[in-house]
Design an enzyme around this catalytic site. Structure first.
Site, PDB file in Angstrom:
ATOM      1  CB  CYS A 157      -9.978   4.424   0.988  1.00  0.00           C
ATOM      2  SG  CYS A 157      -8.396   4.884   1.765  1.00  0.00           S
ATOM      3  CB  THR A 158      -7.109  -0.320   2.525  1.00  0.00           C
ATOM      4  OG1 THR A 158      -6.032   0.549   2.161  1.00  0.00           O
ATOM      5  CG2 THR A 158      -7.417  -1.255   1.364  1.00  0.00           C
ATOM      6  CG  HIS A 159      -6.404   4.836   5.515  1.00  0.00           C
ATOM      7  ND1 HIS A 159      -5.639   4.538   4.424  1.00  0.00           N
ATOM      8  CD2 HIS A 159      -5.557   5.377   6.442  1.00  0.00           C
ATOM      9  CE1 HIS A 159      -4.388   4.901   4.658  1.00  0.00           C
ATOM     10  NE2 HIS A 159      -4.304   5.399   5.872  1.00  0.00           N
ATOM     11  CB  CYS A 163      -3.014   0.861  -2.625  1.00  0.00           C
ATOM     12  SG  CYS A 163      -3.021   2.611  -3.099  1.00  0.00           S
ATOM     13  CG  ASN A 164      -9.566   1.192  -3.106  1.00  0.00           C
ATOM     14  OD1 ASN A 164     -10.534   0.729  -3.683  1.00  0.00           O
ATOM     15  ND2 ASN A 164      -9.282   0.900  -1.843  1.00  0.00           N
ATOM     16  CB  THR A 165      -4.634   5.270  -5.611  1.00  0.00           C
ATOM     17  OG1 THR A 165      -5.522   5.986  -4.747  1.00  0.00           O
ATOM     18  CG2 THR A 165      -4.145   6.213  -6.693  1.00  0.00           C
ATOM     19  CD  GLU A 189      -2.047   7.605   7.510  1.00  0.00           C
ATOM     20  OE1 GLU A 189      -1.214   8.530   7.709  1.00  0.00           O
ATOM     21  OE2 GLU A 189      -1.960   6.809   6.562  1.00  0.00           O
ATOM     22  CG  ASP A 217      -1.887   1.169   1.254  1.00  0.00           C
ATOM     23  OD1 ASP A 217      -2.289   1.641   0.169  1.00  0.00           O
ATOM     24  OD2 ASP A 217      -2.241   1.634   2.354  1.00  0.00           O
ATOM     25  CB  SER A 218       0.293   4.749  -0.825  1.00  0.00           C
ATOM     26  OG  SER A 218      -0.918   4.984  -0.122  1.00  0.00           O
ATOM     27  CE1 TYR A 229       2.661   5.485  -3.594  1.00  0.00           C
ATOM     28  CE2 TYR A 229       1.433   3.551  -4.323  1.00  0.00           C
ATOM     29  CZ  TYR A 229       2.616   4.134  -3.911  1.00  0.00           C
ATOM     30  OH  TYR A 229       3.757   3.370  -3.824  1.00  0.00           O
ATOM     31  N   GLY A 230      -3.113   8.874  -3.394  1.00  0.00           N
ATOM     32  CA  GLY A 230      -4.367   9.485  -3.856  1.00  0.00           C
ATOM     33  C   GLY A 230      -4.201  10.766  -4.651  1.00  0.00           C
TER      34      GLY A 230
END
Length: 279
Positions: A194-196, A83-85, A162, A20-21, A52-53
């Site tokens: 988004c994985t967050h 990571c979706n992006t 975060e 992931d980013s 990365y978004g």
């Protein structure tokens, strides 16, 4: 009649690569650990260059190619683009070719959402880069042309997660404001793109109400990985799986954030630094 001896189940002890980013992809890693406790995971968080978004998708493609090559060099049998992006940039839009199988986080969530919707109105929330890429629109159109998708970029949600802010009053107000267009559209299914975002499930569910199903890309991707390993005879069988965590930025900062995503079961994380990425 004698019982035929059972053939030994093929095993593949190589690890699963996850990247992931930053730290959000740890929700995918945790889902994999829960679903596949015998599998080892090598996780790469590109914290030095993430998120990365907001980045140009061409740059995201370059970073993704570097990281997948690095994970392949770690002998990963399969890589998860958590990571979706990165998924949108490299798997859903003009797909790149890799030397190792790569699973993204968009297709699995879309498949579940279009099967689950009752009124044919699905929402998706994600970063600016993910939403602007149009990857979810294309995936929904391919999977279920009759389903209408409503998209909403929520870039500040990553910062809130975060910072450990997922339940306070100000967060509730911001989430309600961001999701108002989706509520007004009458969606009955919401993809957390988004994985967050799984860490905000409580407030997201409260704002959207009990009749809206939340679809986590982390859990759906873990199920898809399970299927790929079973179908390919790639499952591992180990007594105690040991995981590696690698961050391109400050390992200490990564370790501090990781405890929020992995939970108390994995509250202590040793994080390595990769040095220069091999391409």
């Amino acid at each position: 009649m004698p019982i035929e001896p059972r053939q030994p189940t093929p095993t593949d002890q190589r690890p699963i690569g996850v990247f992931d980013s930053g730290v959000g992809g740890l929700t995918v890693a945790r889902a994999l650990m829960d679903l596949l406790p015998d599998e080892r995971i090598v996780y790469f968080g590109d914290t030095a260059r993430g998120p990365y978004g907001p980045r140009d998708l061409r740059q995201v493609r370059e970073y993704t190619a570097q990281i997948v090559a690095w994970l392949a060099a770690q002998d990963a049998k399969l890589v998860v683009a958590a990571c979706n992006t990165a998924t949108a940039a490299t798997l859903e839009t003009n797909p790149l070719q890799f030397d190792v199988p790569v699973v993204g986080v968009i297709a699995a969530a879309v498949d579940t959402a279009v099967r689950s919707t009752r009124n044919g109105r699905v929402g998706v929330i994600g970063t600016q880069g993910t939403i602007m890429s149009g990857a979810y629109e294309r995936a929904v159109a391919a999977a279920a042309p009759d389903v209408k998708l409503f998209s909403q970029a929520c870039p500040r949600f990553v910062q809130l997660v975060e910072a450990g802010r997922t339940t306070d009053a100000d967060v509730l107000v911001e989430v309600a404001d961001q999701l108002a267009p989706l509520a007004a559209a009458g969606v009955d299914t919401l993809i957390l793109g988004c994985t967050h975002y799984p860490l905000m499930t409580g407030v997201l569910s409260y704002v959207m109400g009990p009749d809206v199903l939340l679809v986590s890309s982390a859990e759906e991707t873990a199920r898809r990985v399970f299927g790929r390993l079973v179908d390919g005879g790639l499952l591992a069988h180990v007594a105690s799986a040991e995981h590696r965590f690698v961050a391109s930025g400050d390992p200490g900062v990564f370790a501090g954030l990781a405890t929020r995503f992995l939970g108390p079961r994995l509250s202590v994380v040793d994080v390595e630094h990769p040095g220069k990425l091999a391409t």
